[in-house]
Design a protein around this motif. Structure first.
Motif, short mmCIF file in Angstrom:
data_model
loop_
_atom_site.label_atom_id
_atom_site.label_comp_id
_atom_site.label_asym_id
_atom_site.label_seq_id
_atom_site.Cartn_x
_atom_site.Cartn_y
_atom_site.Cartn_z
N PRO A 50 -18.94 5.50 -20.86
CA PRO A 50 -18.93 6.48 -19.76
C PRO A 50 -17.92 7.58 -19.97
CG PRO A 50 -18.80 4.22 -18.92
CD PRO A 50 -18.62 4.15 -20.41
N LEU A 51 -18.24 8.75 -19.44
CA LEU A 51 -17.33 9.89 -19.48
C LEU A 51 -16.28 9.84 -18.37
CD1 LEU A 51 -19.84 12.79 -20.22
CD2 LEU A 51 -18.11 11.84 -21.78
N GLU A 52 -16.57 9.11 -17.29
CA GLU A 52 -15.67 9.08 -16.15
C GLU A 52 -14.31 8.50 -16.52
OE1 GLU A 52 -18.81 7.67 -15.88
OE2 GLU A 52 -19.74 9.31 -14.80
N THR A 53 -13.26 9.11 -16.02
CA THR A 53 -11.91 8.62 -16.22
C THR A 53 -11.79 7.22 -15.65
OG1 THR A 53 -11.09 10.88 -16.04
CG2 THR A 53 -9.47 9.11 -15.77
N GLY A 54 -11.11 6.35 -16.37
CA GLY A 54 -10.91 4.99 -15.91
C GLY A 54 -12.03 4.03 -16.28
N GLN A 55 -13.07 4.53 -16.93
CA GLN A 55 -14.19 3.68 -17.33
C GLN A 55 -14.22 3.42 -18.83
OE1 GLN A 55 -16.63 2.29 -15.21
NE2 GLN A 55 -15.11 2.89 -13.70
N ASP A 56 -13.10 3.73 -19.51
CA ASP A 56 -13.09 3.64 -20.97
C ASP A 56 -13.08 2.21 -21.50
OD1 ASP A 56 -10.52 3.26 -20.01
OD2 ASP A 56 -9.56 4.26 -21.70
N ARG A 57 -13.07 1.21 -20.64
CA ARG A 57 -13.16 -0.20 -21.05
C ARG A 57 -14.61 -0.68 -21.00
NH1 ARG A 57 -9.31 -1.11 -23.94
NH2 ARG A 57 -9.47 -3.34 -23.64
N HIS A 58 -15.52 0.19 -20.60
CA HIS A 58 -16.93 -0.16 -20.47
C HIS A 58 -17.74 0.50 -21.59
CE1 HIS A 58 -16.64 -1.82 -16.36
NE2 HIS A 58 -15.61 -1.01 -16.30
N TYR A 59 -18.70 -0.24 -22.11
CA TYR A 59 -19.67 0.27 -23.08
C TYR A 59 -21.03 -0.26 -22.69
CZ TYR A 59 -16.09 1.75 -26.46
OH TYR A 59 -15.06 2.38 -27.10
N VAL A 60 -22.07 0.45 -23.10
CA VAL A 60 -23.44 -0.02 -22.92
C VAL A 60 -24.17 0.17 -24.24
CG1 VAL A 60 -25.63 0.35 -21.71
CG2 VAL A 60 -23.48 0.55 -20.46
N ASN A 61 -24.84 -0.87 -24.66
CA ASN A 61 -25.70 -0.80 -25.84
C ASN A 61 -27.14 -0.79 -25.35
OD1 ASN A 61 -26.67 -1.02 -28.57
ND2 ASN A 61 -27.05 -3.17 -28.16
N VAL A 62 -27.93 0.15 -25.83
CA VAL A 62 -29.36 0.22 -25.54
C VAL A 62 -30.07 0.16 -26.89
CG1 VAL A 62 -31.22 1.56 -24.50
CG2 VAL A 62 -28.91 1.66 -23.51
N ALA A 63 -30.97 -0.81 -27.04
CA ALA A 63 -31.67 -0.98 -28.32
C ALA A 63 -33.15 -1.20 -28.07
CB ALA A 63 -31.10 -2.18 -29.07
N ALA A 64 -33.97 -0.65 -28.94
CA ALA A 64 -35.42 -0.82 -28.85
C ALA A 64 -35.89 -1.71 -29.99
CB ALA A 64 -36.13 0.53 -28.90
N TRP A 65 -36.81 -2.60 -29.66
CA TRP A 65 -37.40 -3.55 -30.61
C TRP A 65 -38.91 -3.48 -30.51
CZ3 TRP A 65 -34.64 -6.68 -33.96
CH2 TRP A 65 -33.26 -6.62 -33.82
#
Length: 111
Positions: A50-65
């Motif tokens: 995320p770009l939001e300040t304070g959210q730098d501990r979050h990640y999201v992985n999106v994958a297609a199969w």
């Protein structure tokens, strides 16, 4: 194994909350990505933060199969276990597999 009007392709979404260093997580994730990218049926993935300040501990992985079976085979492969363990050492995650229900692309030729 569900088969939809979209050909059976599935999307894997995994939200991570880090409890380790972001740089190390990204390094470990890159190795996991390399492994998954070599598995049959893998189409693509994106790792997002995320770009939001304070959210730098979050990640999201999106994958297609290509289909659910290909995804399941990849995560059940014995060589995946060390990757999963390394990611768990740095984060907690919320993994979910989705089937496509609707899609829309931008119209071409708009002015």
């Amino acid at each position: 194994m569900p088969h939809t009007e979209f050909g059976g392709a599935v999307t894997f979404v995994n939200r991570f909350l880090l409890h380790g260093p972001a740089e190390e997580f990204e390094r470990v994730f890159a190795a996991t990505s390399e492994f998954m990218g070599s598995r049959p049926g893998f189409l693509w993935h994106m790792l997002l933060r995320p770009l939001e300040t304070g959210q730098d501990r979050h990640y999201v992985n999106v994958a297609a199969w290509e289909d659910e079976a290909a995804f399941r085979a990849a995560v059940q492969h014995p060589d995946f276990a060390p990757h999963a363990g390394a990611l768990r050492a740095l984060s907690t995650s919320e993994p979910t597999l989705y089937e496509t229900r609707q899609t829309r692309a931008a119209e071409t030729g708009r002015s």
